[in-house]
Design a protein around this motif. Structure first.
Motif, PDB file in Angstrom:
ATOM      1  N   LEU A  23      16.526  -6.149   5.306  1.00 26.11           N
ATOM      2  CA  LEU A  23      17.318  -6.871   4.314  1.00 26.11           C
ATOM      3  C   LEU A  23      17.585  -5.994   3.086  1.00 26.11           C
ATOM      4  N   ASP A  24      16.550  -5.300   2.627  1.00 30.49           N
ATOM      5  CA  ASP A  24      16.731  -4.381   1.494  1.00 30.49           C
ATOM      6  C   ASP A  24      17.789  -3.331   1.823  1.00 30.49           C
ATOM      7  N   LEU A  25      17.660  -2.740   3.013  1.00 31.15           N
ATOM      8  CA  LEU A  25      18.573  -1.652   3.378  1.00 31.15           C
ATOM      9  C   LEU A  25      20.008  -2.151   3.523  1.00 31.15           C
ATOM     10  N   ILE A  26      20.164  -3.344   4.080  1.00 29.09           N
ATOM     11  CA  ILE A  26      21.516  -3.871   4.253  1.00 29.09           C
ATOM     12  C   ILE A  26      22.104  -4.290   2.896  1.00 29.09           C
ATOM     13  N   GLY A  27      21.243  -4.777   2.006  1.00 31.83           N
ATOM     14  CA  GLY A  27      21.698  -5.076   0.638  1.00 31.83           C
ATOM     15  C   GLY A  27      22.173  -3.810  -0.061  1.00 31.83           C
ATOM     16  N   GLN A  28      21.422  -2.731   0.115  1.00 32.64           N
ATOM     17  CA  GLN A  28      21.824  -1.454  -0.490  1.00 32.64           C
ATOM     18  C   GLN A  28      23.136  -0.964   0.123  1.00 32.64           C
ATOM     19  N   THR A  29      23.300  -1.211   1.417  1.00 33.52           N
ATOM     20  CA  THR A  29      24.540  -0.817   2.101  1.00 33.52           C
ATOM     21  C   THR A  29      25.751  -1.466   1.442  1.00 33.52           C
ATOM     22  N   GLN A  30      25.608  -2.747   1.105  1.00 36.98           N
ATOM     23  CA  GLN A  30      26.734  -3.438   0.472  1.00 36.98           C
ATOM     24  C   GLN A  30      27.140  -2.745  -0.826  1.00 36.98           C
ATOM     25  N   LEU A  31      26.139  -2.269  -1.559  1.00 34.19           N
ATOM     26  CA  LEU A  31      26.444  -1.592  -2.818  1.00 34.19           C
ATOM     27  C   LEU A  31      27.114  -0.237  -2.560  1.00 34.19           C
ATOM     28  N   GLY A  68      19.292  -7.083  -1.325  1.00 30.48           N
ATOM     29  CA  GLY A  68      19.707  -7.835  -0.148  1.00 30.48           C
ATOM     30  C   GLY A  68      19.239  -9.275  -0.164  1.00 30.48           C
ATOM     31  N   CYS A  69      18.829  -9.757  -1.333  1.00 26.98           N
ATOM     32  CA  CYS A  69      18.274 -11.113  -1.385  1.00 26.98           C
ATOM     33  C   CYS A  69      19.330 -12.140  -0.985  1.00 26.98           C
ATOM     34  N   PRO A  70      19.072 -12.904   0.079  1.00 25.50           N
ATOM     35  CA  PRO A  70      20.076 -13.864   0.546  1.00 25.50           C
ATOM     36  C   PRO A  70      20.324 -14.986  -0.459  1.00 25.50           C
ATOM     37  N   ALA A  71      19.440 -15.126  -1.450  1.00 26.95           N
ATOM     38  CA  ALA A  71      19.622 -16.210  -2.419  1.00 26.95           C
ATOM     39  C   ALA A  71      20.704 -15.886  -3.444  1.00 26.95           C
ATOM     40  N   THR A  72      21.113 -14.618  -3.524  1.00 27.10           N
ATOM     41  CA  THR A  72      22.046 -14.209  -4.576  1.00 27.10           C
ATOM     42  C   THR A  72      23.320 -15.054  -4.630  1.00 27.10           C
TER      43      THR A  72
END
Ligand SMILES: [Zn+2]
Lengths: 174, 258
Positions: free
Chosen positions: B52-60, A55-59
């Motif tokens: 943020l980690d969880l929402i990033g994983q959600t995107q995947l 979820g890194c916003p910098a990506t």
């Protein structure tokens, strides 16, 4: 129409090695170890990038920076490929990158201390071997303690030094 | 559906990915609600980073769900344009935040399960699932270490913190059973070696949870009643309020980007 000479891959890597990480501009994208591959597919340059944290916003900023840099160098056709596997690890941060982090005031990651989800076993393991001692990036003291497992960006934890009394960021091992 | 036909692997995959992605999405949204409200700055940052980690994983997960479904729906479409009955998250993650102790207890019970699920999924015969799991597992290993540590510190802390943690456990325990109940979709994926059967995660989860709770001087409630329904789309009223806030922008301004 004449075919322009494509720059060598070494040249491309060289260019990418000066693109700063948007959140920690003191290190470059290649120092961070997230550029997994560069290759020519005919006249299209394929750059393979792995995310640090999912979820890194910098990506998205990183992708844009890569593209801008390469376009400024005259490359017209660029494809950015996301690669998840193997997942990024702080082991891939270069020796030079670690030194730059330290000089900037961020304690570099200590390899082999990544979380494995087994807190109890981990405490026992760490206690039996060398304890996790993060050296203060300002004064070098190892009399330091963790304040929080998380810090100002997803990749950092908050620590403080008992000697110089300064708080500092630790680039957590993943 | 009148018939009890076995679902296709493809349908089971989409269903499973929605369940997995909806769990991370709803819990990610829930803990993001703490941003700016935590008891101390460090915990505020920790919760926001975990979100943020969880929402990033959600995107995947939801990205892959949309891809396999093949109807042109993106992760964003799935997150913002489905109604409550189409969400497949467990009821546990939609529980309101309560106090900080309650939020942490919910996180710990979820993290311990999430960790076992992802560990099993890294062995999935579907490489797309295995690689998302491997990526997520690194982050979730960190989450469970943090939440387990805090459960022990607060459970075995002051009389007040102990009471709050025990109250939280008493209220949340009946929402953990659903995590281990399988259905026809789970059977298909377990058979194909794509995902573990939910029931197979129970013993490992319980071992970690019991050990941590006992160290935290907390008692697992004796009642065995368990709520269920979330993974079939039957939710509590709380999910609607989450969606009203989370989806407002895309509902009011369809297709808005920035
Ligand atoms: Zn110092």
């Amino acid at each position: 129409m004449t075919q322009p000479v494509l720059p060598s891959l070494d040249q491309v890597r060289q260019w990418l090695s000066v693109v700063p990480d948007p959140e920690i501009p003191v290190i470059s994208l290649t120092d961070l170890g997230i550029i997994r591959d560069v290759n020519w597919d005919d006249d299209t340059l394929v750059v393979t990038v792995t995310p640090t944290y999912s979820g890194c916003p910098a990506t998205s900023v990183i992708n844009l920076d890569i593209e801008n840099e390469l376009r400024a160098r005259g490359i017209e056709k660029i494809t950015l490929k996301r690669q998840l596997s193997p997942p990024w690890t702080t082991d891939w941060i270069s020796a030079e990158g670690r030194e730059k982090l330290r000089a900037y005031g961020i304690a570099p990651p200590i390899d082999g201390t990544a979380a494995d989800g087994r807190l109890m076993e981990r405490i026992e393991r760490l206690a039996s071997g060398s304890n996790l001692a993060v050296a203060c990036p300002r004064c070098g003291s190892s009399r330091t303690e963790m304040v929080s497992r998380f810090g100002s960006t997803p990749c950092k934890a908050s620590w403080r030094c008992h000697d110089c009394l300064e708080p500092f960021d630790y680039f957590k091992c993943i | 559906m009148a018939t009890a036909a076995t679902p296709s692997v493809n349908d089971a995959l989409v269903e499973f990915l929605l369940r997995t992605g909806d769990n991370t999405l709803i819990l990610g949204h829930r803990i993001s609600e703490w941003c700016g409200h935590s008891p101390v700055l460090e915990e505020d940052i920790a919760l926001a980073n975990s979100a943020l980690d969880l929402i990033g994983q959600t995107q995947l997960w939801l990205g892959l769900a949309g891809e396999i479904e093949g109807k042109g729906r993106t992760a964003d479409n799935l997150a913002y344009l489905r109604d409550a009955a189409e969400f497949r998250n467990a009821l546990l993650v939609e529980r309101p935040n309560g106090d900080f102790g309650f939020t942490l207890m919910r996180q710990f019970l979820f993290d311990a399960w999430h960790f076992e699920l992802l560990t099993a999924l890294t062995q999935s015969k579907d490489p797309r699932i295995a690689e998302i799991a491997a990526k997520s597992l690194k982050e979730v290993s960190y989450h469970i270490e943090r939440s387990a540590d805090l459960i022990v510190r607060l459970g075995d802390g002051t009389a007040e913190s102990h009471k709050r943690m025990q109250d939280a456990l008493d209220q949340l325990w009946s929402y953990t059973g659903e995590l281990f109940i399988g259905d026809a979709y789970d059977d298909v994926l377990a058979e194909a070696g794509i995902a573990p059967h939910p029931a197979s995660l129970k013993d490992k989860w319980l071992a970690v949870v019991s050990r941590t709770l006992s160290e935290a001087t907390l008692k697992i409630p004796s009642s065995t009643f368990m709520h269920k329904g979330g993974k079939r789309g039957i939710h509590t009223e709380h999910l609607g309020f989450i969606l009203a806030e989370m989806q407002f922008l895309q509902r009011a301004y369809p297709g808005a980007t920035w």
